[in-house]
Design a protein around this motif. Structure first.
Motif, PDB file in Angstrom:
ATOM      1  N   ILE A   1       0.832  -0.934  -0.092  1.00  0.00           N
ATOM      2  CA  ILE A   1      -0.041  -0.002   0.048  1.00  0.00           C
ATOM      3  C   ILE A   1       0.885   1.244   0.026  1.00  0.00           C
ATOM      4  CG2 ILE A   1      -1.750   1.225   1.251  1.00  0.00           C
ATOM      5  CD1 ILE A   1      -2.770  -1.230   2.336  1.00  0.00           C
ATOM      6  N   THR A   2       0.633   2.107  -1.048  1.00  0.00           N
ATOM      7  CA  THR A   2       1.353   3.433  -1.037  1.00  0.00           C
ATOM      8  C   THR A   2       0.380   4.482  -0.728  1.00  0.00           C
ATOM      9  OG1 THR A   2       1.384   3.212  -3.639  1.00  0.00           O
ATOM     10  CG2 THR A   2       3.409   2.508  -2.523  1.00  0.00           C
ATOM     11  N   ASP A   3      -0.609   4.565  -0.801  1.00  0.00           N
ATOM     12  CA  ASP A   3      -1.373   5.748  -0.793  1.00  0.00           C
ATOM     13  C   ASP A   3      -2.864   5.356  -0.604  1.00  0.00           C
ATOM     14  OD1 ASP A   3      -2.014   8.252   0.036  1.00  0.00           O
ATOM     15  OD2 ASP A   3      -1.996   8.946  -2.148  1.00  0.00           O
ATOM     16  N   ILE A   4      -3.859   5.898  -0.124  1.00  0.00           N
ATOM     17  CA  ILE A   4      -5.155   6.291   0.043  1.00  0.00           C
ATOM     18  C   ILE A   4      -5.600   7.612  -0.613  1.00  0.00           C
ATOM     19  CG2 ILE A   4      -7.329   5.679   1.212  1.00  0.00           C
ATOM     20  CD1 ILE A   4      -5.598   3.325   1.231  1.00  0.00           C
ATOM     21  N   GLU A   5      -6.089   7.601  -1.627  1.00  0.00           N
ATOM     22  CA  GLU A   5      -6.527   9.018  -2.208  1.00  0.00           C
ATOM     23  C   GLU A   5      -7.629   9.538  -1.338  1.00  0.00           C
ATOM     24  OE1 GLU A   5      -6.935   8.239  -6.423  1.00  0.00           O
ATOM     25  OE2 GLU A   5      -4.683   8.290  -6.644  1.00  0.00           O
ATOM     26  N   PRO A   6      -8.024  10.903  -1.586  1.00  0.00           N
ATOM     27  CA  PRO A   6      -8.934  11.431  -0.831  1.00  0.00           C
ATOM     28  C   PRO A   6     -10.310  10.902  -1.236  1.00  0.00           C
ATOM     29  CG  PRO A   6      -7.549  13.253  -1.847  1.00  0.00           C
ATOM     30  CD  PRO A   6      -7.156  12.018  -2.315  1.00  0.00           C
ATOM     31  N   ASN A   7     -10.673  10.306  -2.309  1.00  0.00           N
ATOM     32  CA  ASN A   7     -12.176   9.686  -2.730  1.00  0.00           C
ATOM     33  C   ASN A   7     -12.020   8.160  -2.404  1.00  0.00           C
ATOM     34  OD1 ASN A   7     -10.023   8.346  -4.479  1.00  0.00           O
ATOM     35  ND2 ASN A   7     -11.202   8.850  -6.220  1.00  0.00           N
ATOM     36  N   GLY A   8     -11.072   7.746  -1.477  1.00  0.00           N
ATOM     37  CA  GLY A   8     -11.211   6.488  -0.918  1.00  0.00           C
ATOM     38  C   GLY A   8     -10.144   5.398  -1.702  1.00  0.00           C
ATOM     39  N   ARG A   9      -9.833   5.835  -3.150  1.00  0.00           N
ATOM     40  CA  ARG A   9      -8.965   4.857  -3.783  1.00  0.00           C
ATOM     41  C   ARG A   9      -7.895   4.361  -3.368  1.00  0.00           C
ATOM     42  NH1 ARG A   9      -9.354   6.479  -9.828  1.00  0.00           N
ATOM     43  NH2 ARG A   9      -8.342   8.500  -8.815  1.00  0.00           N
TER      44      ARG A   9
ATOM     45  N   SER B   1       7.407  -4.729  -9.152  1.00  0.00           N
ATOM     46  CA  SER B   1       8.163  -4.040 -10.199  1.00  0.00           C
ATOM     47  C   SER B   1       8.136  -2.367 -10.116  1.00  0.00           C
ATOM     48  CB  SER B   1       7.620  -4.558 -11.650  1.00  0.00           C
ATOM     49  OG  SER B   1       7.945  -5.656 -11.766  1.00  0.00           O
ATOM     50  N   GLY B   2       7.338  -1.803  -9.322  1.00  0.00           N
ATOM     51  CA  GLY B   2       7.502  -0.775  -9.209  1.00  0.00           C
ATOM     52  C   GLY B   2       6.279  -0.095  -9.721  1.00  0.00           C
ATOM     53  N   ASN B   3       5.188  -0.683 -10.168  1.00  0.00           N
ATOM     54  CA  ASN B   3       4.031  -0.228 -10.947  1.00  0.00           C
ATOM     55  C   ASN B   3       2.988   0.055  -9.969  1.00  0.00           C
ATOM     56  OD1 ASN B   3       5.427  -0.512 -13.608  1.00  0.00           O
ATOM     57  ND2 ASN B   3       4.922  -2.816 -13.365  1.00  0.00           N
ATOM     58  N   GLY B   4       2.393   1.251 -10.423  1.00  0.00           N
ATOM     59  CA  GLY B   4       1.504   1.728  -9.187  1.00  0.00           C
ATOM     60  C   GLY B   4      -0.126   1.473  -9.832  1.00  0.00           C
ATOM     61  N   LYS B   5      -0.950   0.677  -9.017  1.00  0.00           N
ATOM     62  CA  LYS B   5      -2.337   0.514  -9.465  1.00  0.00           C
ATOM     63  C   LYS B   5      -3.344   1.096  -8.736  1.00  0.00           C
ATOM     64  CE  LYS B   5      -0.823  -4.078 -11.169  1.00  0.00           C
ATOM     65  NZ  LYS B   5      -1.146  -5.312 -11.193  1.00  0.00           N
ATOM     66  N   ARG B   6      -4.171   1.763  -9.140  1.00  0.00           N
ATOM     67  CA  ARG B   6      -5.466   2.262  -8.215  1.00  0.00           C
ATOM     68  C   ARG B   6      -6.635   1.633  -8.293  1.00  0.00           C
ATOM     69  NH1 ARG B   6      -1.531   6.055  -9.786  1.00  0.00           N
ATOM     70  NH2 ARG B   6      -1.279   7.845  -8.484  1.00  0.00           N
ATOM     71  N   TYR B   7      -7.319   1.356  -7.176  1.00  0.00           N
ATOM     72  CA  TYR B   7      -8.306   0.627  -7.290  1.00  0.00           C
ATOM     73  C   TYR B   7      -9.509   1.238  -6.327  1.00  0.00           C
ATOM     74  CZ  TYR B   7      -5.289  -3.294  -8.660  1.00  0.00           C
ATOM     75  OH  TYR B   7      -4.493  -3.812  -9.237  1.00  0.00           O
ATOM     76  N   MET B   8     -10.710   1.255  -6.957  1.00  0.00           N
ATOM     77  CA  MET B   8     -11.900   1.774  -5.965  1.00  0.00           C
ATOM     78  C   MET B   8     -12.357   0.550  -5.325  1.00  0.00           C
ATOM     79  SD  MET B   8     -12.155   5.104  -5.867  1.00  0.00           S
ATOM     80  CE  MET B   8     -13.869   4.960  -5.218  1.00  0.00           C
ATOM     81  N   PHE B   9     -13.332   0.796  -4.562  1.00  0.00           N
ATOM     82  CA  PHE B   9     -14.099  -0.389  -3.643  1.00  0.00           C
ATOM     83  C   PHE B   9     -14.562  -1.633  -4.577  1.00  0.00           C
ATOM     84  CE2 PHE B   9     -15.509   3.698  -1.802  1.00  0.00           C
ATOM     85  CZ  PHE B   9     -14.369   3.789  -0.976  1.00  0.00           C
ATOM     86  N   LYS B  10     -14.086  -2.827  -4.290  1.00  0.00           N
ATOM     87  CA  LYS B  10     -14.556  -3.907  -4.976  1.00  0.00           C
ATOM     88  C   LYS B  10     -13.861  -4.036  -6.178  1.00  0.00           C
ATOM     89  CE  LYS B  10     -19.653  -3.388  -3.436  1.00  0.00           C
ATOM     90  NZ  LYS B  10     -20.904  -3.566  -3.999  1.00  0.00           N
ATOM     91  N   GLU B  11     -12.927  -3.610  -6.566  1.00  0.00           N
ATOM     92  CA  GLU B  11     -12.099  -3.690  -7.572  1.00  0.00           C
ATOM     93  C   GLU B  11     -10.686  -4.485  -7.270  1.00  0.00           C
ATOM     94  OE1 GLU B  11     -13.025   0.560 -10.306  1.00  0.00           O
ATOM     95  OE2 GLU B  11     -11.052   0.218  -9.487  1.00  0.00           O
ATOM     96  N   VAL B  12     -10.453  -4.673  -6.054  1.00  0.00           N
ATOM     97  CA  VAL B  12      -9.488  -5.406  -5.748  1.00  0.00           C
ATOM     98  C   VAL B  12      -9.639  -6.121  -4.253  1.00  0.00           C
ATOM     99  CG1 VAL B  12      -8.227  -3.703  -4.478  1.00  0.00           C
ATOM    100  CG2 VAL B  12      -6.744  -5.520  -5.419  1.00  0.00           C
ATOM    101  N   GLU B  13      -9.057  -7.240  -4.094  1.00  0.00           N
ATOM    102  CA  GLU B  13      -9.471  -8.032  -2.771  1.00  0.00           C
ATOM    103  C   GLU B  13      -7.952  -8.387  -2.184  1.00  0.00           C
ATOM    104  OE1 GLU B  13     -11.524 -11.972  -2.806  1.00  0.00           O
ATOM    105  OE2 GLU B  13     -11.495 -11.349  -5.031  1.00  0.00           O
ATOM    106  N   TYR B  14      -7.869  -8.479  -0.870  1.00  0.00           N
ATOM    107  CA  TYR B  14      -6.947  -9.254  -0.369  1.00  0.00           C
ATOM    108  C   TYR B  14      -7.068 -10.573  -0.255  1.00  0.00           C
ATOM    109  CZ  TYR B  14      -6.337  -4.902   2.011  1.00  0.00           C
ATOM    110  OH  TYR B  14      -6.181  -3.108   2.672  1.00  0.00           O
ATOM    111  N   ILE B  15      -5.877 -11.359  -0.511  1.00  0.00           N
ATOM    112  CA  ILE B  15      -5.799 -12.845  -0.344  1.00  0.00           C
ATOM    113  C   ILE B  15      -5.098 -13.092   0.854  1.00  0.00           C
ATOM    114  CG2 ILE B  15      -5.047 -14.991  -1.539  1.00  0.00           C
ATOM    115  CD1 ILE B  15      -7.175 -13.679  -2.996  1.00  0.00           C
ATOM    116  N   LEU B  16      -5.440 -13.710   1.902  1.00  0.00           N
ATOM    117  CA  LEU B  16      -5.075 -14.109   3.026  1.00  0.00           C
ATOM    118  C   LEU B  16      -4.716 -15.343   3.150  1.00  0.00           C
ATOM    119  CD1 LEU B  16      -7.951 -12.027   5.296  1.00  0.00           C
ATOM    120  CD2 LEU B  16      -5.666 -11.111   4.335  1.00  0.00           C
TER     121      LEU B  16
END
Length: 247
Positions: free
Chosen positions: A217-225, A232-247
């Protein structure tokens, strides 16, 4: 602790405290921090359309309302942040290892102890009211649903608790955080939220529509993303329901 004063509507059984409180707000003026507390919800809802399992009289299932006219609609995620922080602070009185799993699940280690569903009534750039439904596992000893990782406070500590005491403490904490927003301390709230995140350090496993990957995790944007940076250093942005944790 002090006895926090707030308007309380206590019902034995209801379909959904969120639905009840939202309907009440449609009909009349409802004071900030009004709580609808139910011993059992027949249609308790959570994120992703999930239901919330809770044995009657064993846990906390409630909703509260705020009228955050001073918060721009683009920053409504702050309401999720203060609710998450208030639950985390409350439960941290009773046990260690409580964190916030983005966006607003509350975890003990890698198990879920609390979920919430925030529903905001919006007009243009204004938030008319915000209703937040919260379920906290307090005294439940056995879980029967297919939810993968539930845990209760009693399972953690072996002790029985008075749910109303925990509700009072939560509202007290929530009031403090809400005052911070009123006073324009948004950045402080953001920092506290980020510092409290589950898996906030190091690389962990996630899954999106493309597949499974490791990221931090490198940031949480003001809109919650959430911003995740892969190995590899690539940043990916996700809103709710677009990504999930694998525990």
């Amino acid at each position: 602790m002090s006895n926090t004063a707030f308007p309380l509507i206590h019902v034995e059984e209801i379909n959904s405290t969120n639905s009840y409180l939202s309907a009440l707000c449609e009909k009349q003026e409802v004071a900030d921090f009004t709580v609808v507390l139910s011993e059992f919800q027949s249609e308790g809802r959570g994120q992703r359309g999930n239901s919330w399992e809770s044995d009657p009289h064993r846990n906390l299932t409630f909703s509260y309302v705020l009228h955050p006219y001073f918060i721009d609609v683009h920053h409504q995620f702050l309401l999720s942040e203060i609710a998450s922080l208030a639950v985390k602070d409350t439960l941290s009185v009773y046990t260690n290892d409580i964190s916030i799993k983005w966006p607003n699940d509350i975890y003990w280690k890698d198990k879920k102890i609390c979920g919430m569903l925030i529903e905001n009534n919006l007009t243009n750039t204004c938030i008319n009211w915000s209703v937040n439904g919260i379920g906290i596992n307090i005294n439940q000893e056995t879980f029967h649903s297919s939810a993968p990782n539930p845990v209760s406070l009693k399972q953690i500590t072996g002790k029985e608790y008075q749910p109303r005491d925990i509700l009072n403490r939560f509202i007290e904490q929530l009031m403090e955080y809400y005052d911070m927003l009123r006073n324009g301390e948004n950045r402080k709230v953001d920092r506290l939220y980020r510092h409290s995140l589950f898996h906030r350090e190091g690389f962990h496993t996630y899954k999106d529509k493309i597949g499974i990957f490791k990221a931090k995790i490198t940031d949480i944007e003001p809109n919650g993303r959430i911003v995740l940076t892969d190995q590899s250093g690539n940043g990916k942005r996700y809103m709710f329901k677009e990504v999930e944790y694998i525990l």
